[in-house]
Scaffold this active site. Structure first.
Site, PDB file in Angstrom:
ATOM      1  N   SER A  98      46.058  73.971 -10.117  1.00 35.98           N
ATOM      2  CA  SER A  98      45.058  73.335 -10.710  1.00 35.98           C
ATOM      3  C   SER A  98      44.238  74.210 -11.793  1.00 35.98           C
ATOM      4  O   SER A  98      43.581  73.950 -12.604  1.00 35.98           O
ATOM      5  CB  SER A  98      44.292  72.671  -9.889  1.00 35.98           C
ATOM      6  OG  SER A  98      43.365  73.284  -9.058  1.00 35.98           O
ATOM      7  N   SER A 134      46.698  76.639  -6.029  1.00 35.70           N
ATOM      8  CA  SER A 134      46.070  76.584  -7.760  1.00 35.70           C
ATOM      9  C   SER A 134      45.572  77.562  -8.267  1.00 35.70           C
ATOM     10  O   SER A 134      45.342  77.824  -9.267  1.00 35.70           O
ATOM     11  CB  SER A 134      44.867  75.719  -7.321  1.00 35.70           C
ATOM     12  OG  SER A 134      45.308  74.145  -7.413  1.00 35.70           O
ATOM     13  N   LYS A 193      36.370  78.685 -13.448  1.00 32.89           N
ATOM     14  CA  LYS A 193      36.984  77.110 -13.263  1.00 32.89           C
ATOM     15  C   LYS A 193      35.583  75.929 -13.298  1.00 32.89           C
ATOM     16  O   LYS A 193      34.830  76.447 -12.302  1.00 32.89           O
ATOM     17  CB  LYS A 193      37.898  77.365 -11.838  1.00 32.89           C
ATOM     18  CG  LYS A 193      38.632  75.831 -11.772  1.00 32.89           C
ATOM     19  CD  LYS A 193      39.364  76.099 -10.432  1.00 32.89           C
ATOM     20  CE  LYS A 193      40.403  74.995 -10.383  1.00 32.89           C
ATOM     21  NZ  LYS A 193      41.397  74.995  -9.376  1.00 32.89           N
TER      22      LYS A 193
HETATM   23  N1  GLN Z   1      48.919  71.308  -6.407  1.00 33.78           N
HETATM   24  C1  GLN Z   1      48.443  71.180  -5.003  1.00 33.78           C
HETATM   25  C2  GLN Z   1      47.691  69.602  -5.169  1.00 33.78           C
HETATM   26  O1  GLN Z   1      47.592  69.163  -6.240  1.00 33.78           O
HETATM   27  C3  GLN Z   1      47.241  72.034  -4.762  1.00 33.78           C
HETATM   28  C4  GLN Z   1      45.992  72.088  -5.853  1.00 33.78           C
HETATM   29  C5  GLN Z   1      44.961  73.203  -5.383  1.00 33.78           C
HETATM   30  O2  GLN Z   1      45.428  74.326  -4.664  1.00 33.78           O
HETATM   31  N2  GLN Z   1      43.745  72.942  -5.749  1.00 33.78           N
HETATM   32  O3  GLN Z   1      46.890  69.248  -4.456  1.00 33.78           O
END
Ligand code: GLN
Length: 446
Positions: free
Chosen positions: A127, A151, A52
């Site tokens: 994400s 994410s 990532k």
């Molecule tokens: N979707 C969540 C956010 O937008 C979690 C994102 C994540 O775990 N990095 O913050």
């Protein structure tokens, strides 16, 4: 490794998972490995892995999918990268994500759209959408992602693969571009439960560069993985199976419950009453921490700098205005507000208090149970463009994963069925540092 690049050349045009490739270096490393050979205990040696793009990689572009870090080449490796290198895994490239990991569909990336591996009209989740889609489309065997509120688990669910968010502190965060430091964890995305356990073996452990990394000994996560679930006590929180969870998702979880009962586990309904405040608490805490962490992107130290500036303040204001996307700005504003004098007690402090109540809910359940079973996400993957203009709907998609981060627990998503050709994920949650229980139960189900 050479074959991996052939596959990427053939498939990634359709999927859009990669932001950068590491071809020359990866091929050279593979060649060297061919020459020196692989020892019997180096089970991960030579295996291609994708990373990532919020995990810093020396001399390999790291952008966190933000324009503000465009063309940024780190001068050091994240600890997990040194650990993968020690295991002789081969990094083939960097994977797309929501900008600074803020989002749930990979649509906030400043650079490209990534598509779901099963249906290219659907989002890959986020994400860590690039990580999940790259594994699910067979481009890499494993990938690393990060999980602040879901994410790793949610994109794993949307793409029908296995994704583990380890216990907070299990894996060093050194070199992970910080979003919300009290929630962030790096973890593996793989096709099978056992591969996942092997990857976690490689990246876990105390790190002098991260004082929140745990000194607890790291077990071999594959040991006892095939012991089955006979007599295991599994709790299903009724709030995680309520209104708002799609019927096909509930059906898949009910089917999983049946399977576990057939395998000899005891499955019972429990209550986690404070979980319903998880999303509200998370968006205050995560945004507050993000507003602080993102101060360092000032147009001076890294990546992008605005042109034709008048003075120093102009450098800061214009670089940040032009470099950050809308979702990131929304979080910075929300977080700065929650932390300001006059609102701190009402928002940040209150959120921290409710966070404690959420933790206690879990403690109570884990006094009587080994594991919690729940859906990973309320629905299967939705269409690209369908929710991106509606932040609150988007935020609510993480209602089932966020409480796990708030409590610092390990949680893993694994495939639990299909509806209309799209995968459904189920989540296994354990007490802190009990990842082995999750792998054992996941392996029995798979
Ligand atoms: N979707 C969540 C956010 O937008 C979690 C994102 C994540 O775990 N990095 O913050």
């Amino acid at each position: 490794v050479a074959q991996t690049y052939d596959v990427i050349a053939e498939r990634d045009e359709k999927i859009g998972a990669f932001l950068a490739l590491n071809k020359d270096q990866a091929l050279a490393q593979a060649k060297e490995l061919d020459q020196v050979g692989i020892a019997a205990d180096q089970v991960l040696a030579g295996i291609p892995v994708g990373i990532k793009d919020n995990i810093v990689t020396r001399d390999l572009t790291t952008t966190a999918a933000s324009k503000i870090l465009e063309n940024f080449n780190p001068i050091y490796n994240a600890t997990v990268m040194d650990k993968l290198a020690a295991a002789k895994m081969i990094t083939v490239g960097k994977l797309n994500m929501d900008e600074f990991a803020m989002g749930g569909s990979t649509e906030t990336s400043a650079f490209k759209l990534t598509k779901n591996a099963w249906d290219q009209t659907k989002v890959p989740g986020g994400s860590s959408g690039g990580s999940a889609a790259a594994v699910a489309s067979g481009q890499v065997i494993a990938a690393l992602g990060s999980d602040t509120g879901g994410s790793i688990r949610q994109p794993a669910a949307y793409n029908g693969i296995v994704g583990m968010k380890p216990t907070y502190g299990r894996v060093s965060r050194y070199g992970l571009i910080a979003f919300a430091s009290s929630l962030d964890q790096i973890g593996p995305l793989t096709r099978t439960v056992k591969d996942n356990a092997l990857m976690l073996n490689a990246i876990s452990g105390a790190d002098q560069h991260d004082f929140t990394s745990s000194r607890r000994p790291v077990p071999d996560f594959t040991s006892g993985i095939d012991a089955g679930v006979k007599g295991m006590r599994i709790a299903v929180p009724k709030e995680y199976m309520g209104d708002g969870i799609a019927p096909e998702v509930k059906d898949a979880i009910k089917q999983a419950i049946k399977t576990y009962e057939e395998l000899g586990a005891i499955v019972e309904e429990v209550s986690l009453p404070y979980s319903k405040y998880g999303v509200a608490v998370y968006y205050i805490i995560a945004s507050s921490e993000a507003s602080s962490n993102l101060q360092r992107f000032d147009g001076i130290r890294y990546g992008f700098r605005a042109q034709d500036v008048k003075n120093l303040e102009d450098v800061y204001v214009r670089s940040r205005s032009e470099g950050f996307g809308d979702e990131v700005k929304r979080r910075i504003m929300l977080g700065t507000f929650s932390l300001s004098a006059g609102t701190y007690d009402k928002f940040f402090k209150k959120a921290a208090q409710v966070r404690t109540l959420i933790c206690r809910d879990f403690d109570r359940v884990f006094a009587d149970y080994d594991l919690i079973l729940a859906p990973t996400a309320p629905t299967v993957a939705y269409g690209i463009g369908e929710e991106i203009d509606d932040p609150v709907t988007m935020y609510m998609n993480d209602i089932l994963t966020i409480p796990v981060n708030l409590a610092g627990l390990p949680g893993m998503s694994l495939p639990a069925g299909f509806a209309n050709g799209l995968p459904i994920g189920m989540q296994l949650i354990a007490p802190q540092f009990a990842e082995q229980t999750i792998y054992q139960a996941g392996y029995a189900f798979e």
